[in-house]
Design an enzyme around this catalytic site. Sequence first.
Site, PDB file in Angstrom:
ATOM      1  N   SER A 122      34.440  40.294  42.964  1.00 48.60           N
ATOM      2  CA  SER A 122      33.547  41.307  42.793  1.00 48.60           C
ATOM      3  C   SER A 122      32.764  41.758  43.642  1.00 48.60           C
ATOM      4  O   SER A 122      31.880  40.930  44.191  1.00 48.60           O
ATOM      5  CB  SER A 122      33.320  41.377  41.393  1.00 48.60           C
ATOM      6  OG  SER A 122      32.153  42.302  40.796  1.00 48.60           O
ATOM      7  N   TYR A 149      28.216  36.819  35.186  1.00 48.48           N
ATOM      8  CA  TYR A 149      29.548  37.241  35.778  1.00 48.48           C
ATOM      9  C   TYR A 149      29.485  37.004  37.155  1.00 48.48           C
ATOM     10  O   TYR A 149      30.378  36.382  37.512  1.00 48.48           O
ATOM     11  CB  TYR A 149      29.601  38.637  35.096  1.00 48.48           C
ATOM     12  CG  TYR A 149      30.927  39.224  35.727  1.00 48.48           C
ATOM     13  CD1 TYR A 149      32.206  38.787  35.372  1.00 48.48           C
ATOM     14  CD2 TYR A 149      30.810  40.088  36.885  1.00 48.48           C
ATOM     15  CE1 TYR A 149      33.233  39.447  36.086  1.00 48.48           C
ATOM     16  CE2 TYR A 149      31.743  40.710  37.347  1.00 48.48           C
ATOM     17  CZ  TYR A 149      33.095  40.486  37.219  1.00 48.48           C
ATOM     18  OH  TYR A 149      34.243  40.841  38.019  1.00 48.48           O
ATOM     19  N   LYS A 153      32.054  34.536  39.773  1.00 50.10           N
ATOM     20  CA  LYS A 153      32.727  35.074  40.668  1.00 50.10           C
ATOM     21  C   LYS A 153      32.620  34.351  41.978  1.00 50.10           C
ATOM     22  O   LYS A 153      33.316  33.880  42.651  1.00 50.10           O
ATOM     23  CB  LYS A 153      32.664  36.607  40.948  1.00 50.10           C
ATOM     24  CG  LYS A 153      33.519  37.346  39.633  1.00 50.10           C
ATOM     25  CD  LYS A 153      34.879  37.017  39.671  1.00 50.10           C
ATOM     26  CE  LYS A 153      35.736  37.596  38.562  1.00 50.10           C
ATOM     27  NZ  LYS A 153      37.054  37.367  38.369  1.00 50.10           N
TER      28      LYS A 153
END
Length: 350
Positions: A122, A149, A153
């Site tokens: 991402s 988050y 990643k």
Amino acid sequence: MDRGSKPAVLVTGGAGYIGAHTAKALHEQGYFPVVYDSLSSGFREAVGWGAFVHGDIRDAGALAEAIDAHGVKAVIHFAGLIEVGRSVVKPDLFWEHNVAGTTTLLSTMRERGVNRLVFSSSAAVYGQGGRGPLESIPEDAPKAPASPYGDTKLACEWMIEAQCRAYGLTAVALRYFNAAGADPSGLIGEAHEPETHLIPLAIAAALGDGKPLTVFGDDFDTPDGTCLRDYIHVCDLATAHVAALRADLPAGAFEAVNVGTGQGASVFEVVEAVGRAAGRPVPHSIGARRAGDPPSLVADPARARALLNWTPVCSSLEQIVVDALRWERNPAYGAGVRGRRAVEIENTTV
Ligand code: UDP
């Protein structure tokens, strides 16, 4: 569906938004997708191509069984938690699903002799740090995720890269910018619960199915004061995964690649485009900035072109909005039945 001589690709999280579109692209390009999904946020109805295995990414036994049963040769790994806001209040859950889940997948792949991976990363791995508000982002820009988050990643990327070096795995991490739009067939599309993304919310507001849109701030340092994002059509994203799978890379290579258009669109531009496509304006008001929203996130897409020989072909804002609108207007769309028609074609065309 019979696999025949087609190479089987395990698609973890293949019942989700980007995963389902990628499974369709794999099918169209001569692969046999084996969708592996726990259905905790994905939809069984969105699985219309290849085989389906109901399983959790943290379950090594079930993963090994799926790999062996279908003769899997490569993995595209989407499975994981994606809600940025939730990651702030439940970081442990994100590390468990995203990082521990990926650890389990990698060791199972190694054990079963599968050595090719495409990982769903991402643009959240980048921070705003040091970049001007309108500068595009190359892959070597500083990494400073603004949420747990994004941390997970980036941690996965590091773990995958180390295992490429150590064990000869070949992997590409695709760093998505703003995935949007839907398959032009209207069979599959975006369906998040709850929905927080700009385009579906703007469409719902225009169609009168949702609340008026709140524009999160119009006082950013951007041309019209609203945030700029790089919206990439989900079908272009899907073909980027197939290109990453096919890229001619040596054993042990790890590559991280931005997937975006290189063009930013502002929130006001999206609101205008939705209004034009829907034939009625998007009711909206200006609200406060949303915590953690950087003014601008636009990809430098040069590496994707050079390494994957990939460029977007359907990512104009108009096309994205028209396709998203077709999906939202699909009569099969709605509680629990989003993508139902994908099942109908599963029974006839695969
Ligand atoms: N946005 C907005 N109102 C909304 C949802 C989003 O103004 O109800 C803005 C948000 O601030 C961001 C852009 O739209 O600038 C895209 O947000 P989205 O949540 O779709 O994706 P993100 O960029 O956060 O991944």
